[in-house]
Design an enzyme around this catalytic site. Structure first.
Site, PDB file in Angstrom:
ATOM      1  N   HIS A  10       0.933  -1.258   0.193  1.00 34.18           N
ATOM      2  CA  HIS A  10      -0.021  -0.020   0.100  1.00 34.18           C
ATOM      3  C   HIS A  10       1.079   1.249  -0.186  1.00 34.18           C
ATOM      4  O   HIS A  10       2.310   1.237   0.350  1.00 34.18           O
ATOM      5  CB  HIS A  10      -0.619   0.132   1.335  1.00 34.18           C
ATOM      6  CG  HIS A  10      -1.775  -1.066   1.565  1.00 34.18           C
ATOM      7  ND1 HIS A  10      -3.082  -1.084   1.271  1.00 34.18           N
ATOM      8  CD2 HIS A  10      -1.536  -2.298   2.177  1.00 34.18           C
ATOM      9  CE1 HIS A  10      -3.834  -2.150   1.568  1.00 34.18           C
ATOM     10  NE2 HIS A  10      -2.761  -2.709   1.997  1.00 34.18           N
ATOM     11  N   TYR A  39      -1.547  -1.893   9.546  1.00 38.54           N
ATOM     12  CA  TYR A  39      -0.546  -2.544   8.586  1.00 38.54           C
ATOM     13  C   TYR A  39       0.462  -3.209   9.555  1.00 38.54           C
ATOM     14  O   TYR A  39       0.421  -2.830  10.882  1.00 38.54           O
ATOM     15  CB  TYR A  39       0.138  -1.557   7.867  1.00 38.54           C
ATOM     16  CG  TYR A  39      -0.595  -0.675   7.026  1.00 38.54           C
ATOM     17  CD1 TYR A  39      -1.285  -1.116   5.849  1.00 38.54           C
ATOM     18  CD2 TYR A  39      -0.827   0.866   7.388  1.00 38.54           C
ATOM     19  CE1 TYR A  39      -2.040  -0.237   5.000  1.00 38.54           C
ATOM     20  CE2 TYR A  39      -1.569   1.574   6.657  1.00 38.54           C
ATOM     21  CZ  TYR A  39      -2.053   1.340   5.493  1.00 38.54           C
ATOM     22  OH  TYR A  39      -3.011   2.012   4.610  1.00 38.54           O
ATOM     23  N   HIS A 115      -2.341  -3.055  -3.543  1.00 38.85           N
ATOM     24  CA  HIS A 115      -3.661  -2.901  -3.037  1.00 38.85           C
ATOM     25  C   HIS A 115      -4.837  -2.929  -4.316  1.00 38.85           C
ATOM     26  O   HIS A 115      -5.814  -3.383  -4.388  1.00 38.85           O
ATOM     27  CB  HIS A 115      -3.797  -1.654  -2.210  1.00 38.85           C
ATOM     28  CG  HIS A 115      -5.317  -1.475  -1.701  1.00 38.85           C
ATOM     29  ND1 HIS A 115      -5.459  -0.391  -0.817  1.00 38.85           N
ATOM     30  CD2 HIS A 115      -6.249  -2.342  -1.553  1.00 38.85           C
ATOM     31  CE1 HIS A 115      -6.714  -0.568  -0.518  1.00 38.85           C
ATOM     32  NE2 HIS A 115      -7.271  -1.635  -0.877  1.00 38.85           N
ATOM     33  N   LYS A 122      -8.995   1.379  -6.644  1.00 38.88           N
ATOM     34  CA  LYS A 122      -8.066   2.365  -5.965  1.00 38.88           C
ATOM     35  C   LYS A 122      -6.703   2.342  -6.997  1.00 38.88           C
ATOM     36  O   LYS A 122      -6.569   1.543  -7.847  1.00 38.88           O
ATOM     37  CB  LYS A 122      -7.345   1.467  -4.736  1.00 38.88           C
ATOM     38  CG  LYS A 122      -8.449   0.966  -3.958  1.00 38.88           C
ATOM     39  CD  LYS A 122      -8.569   1.674  -2.443  1.00 38.88           C
ATOM     40  CE  LYS A 122      -9.848   1.238  -1.742  1.00 38.88           C
ATOM     41  NZ  LYS A 122      -9.735   2.135  -0.688  1.00 38.88           N
ATOM     42  N   CYS A 124      -3.558   2.970  -5.242  1.00 35.51           N
ATOM     43  CA  CYS A 124      -2.981   2.363  -4.302  1.00 35.51           C
ATOM     44  C   CYS A 124      -1.906   1.075  -4.854  1.00 35.51           C
ATOM     45  O   CYS A 124      -2.770   0.194  -5.080  1.00 35.51           O
ATOM     46  CB  CYS A 124      -3.635   2.131  -3.177  1.00 35.51           C
ATOM     47  SG  CYS A 124      -2.520   1.491  -1.639  1.00 35.51           S
TER      48      CYS A 124
HETATM   49 ZN   LIG Z   1      -3.950   0.340   0.027  1.00 32.98          ZN
END
Ligand SMILES: [Zn+2]
Length: 139
Positions: A10, A39, A115, A122, A124
């Site tokens: 991420h 995380y 991600h 997303k 990410c």
């Molecule tokens: Zn992420």
């Protein structure tokens, strides 16, 4: 012991040069009512590998995939004008690879993904983790 099938990369979606660290994310995630940083690892711009949740704990970083994954977040992912961008510093790139090499040795059957590979809505982590770490994928 959890079965780890995914190592998910991420970004924190902060602008390049952000001084954020794990402690800041930890505070933010607690403010959401979570039990600390979601995380397992956070990598600020200086390349320190900071440990959040233990690998034995389920993280909170990727809907529907937390139970079987490890979540790593680098600080950054946004350009100065607020657009998704790979803002990793050299130190972050070096540390991220080192961490992924160690995790690959520990969980050789786990896929390394971004991600966005699990949630197409997303951006990410703003780079292609699958291809960048092709040499660390299960084979
Ligand atoms: Zn992420």
């Amino acid at each position: 012991m959890r079965t780890i099938t995914l190592i998910i990369v991420h970004c924190s979606a902060n602008r390049a040069g952000s001084a954020l660290r794990l402690a800041d994310i930890d505070r933010y995630h607690r403010s959401l009512g979570w039990k600390g940083c979601g995380y397992h690892y956070v990598i600020p711009t200086d390349g320190t590998i900071e440990t959040g949740r233990t690998e034995a704990e389920v993280g909170a970083h990727c809907k529907k995939h937390n139970r079987h994954s490890i979540g790593i977040c680098y600080i950054g992912g946004m350009s100065a004008d607020g657009k998704p961008a790979d803002t990793r510093t050299d130190a972050q790139r070096t540390s991220l690879r080192k961490l992924l090499e160690a995790l690959h040795r520990k969980y050789p059957r786990a896929l390394i993904v971004g991600h966005r590979d699990l949630d197409p809505q997303k951006d990410c982590p703003c780079f292609n983790a699958v291809s960048e770490y092709a040499d660390l994928q299960p084979h």
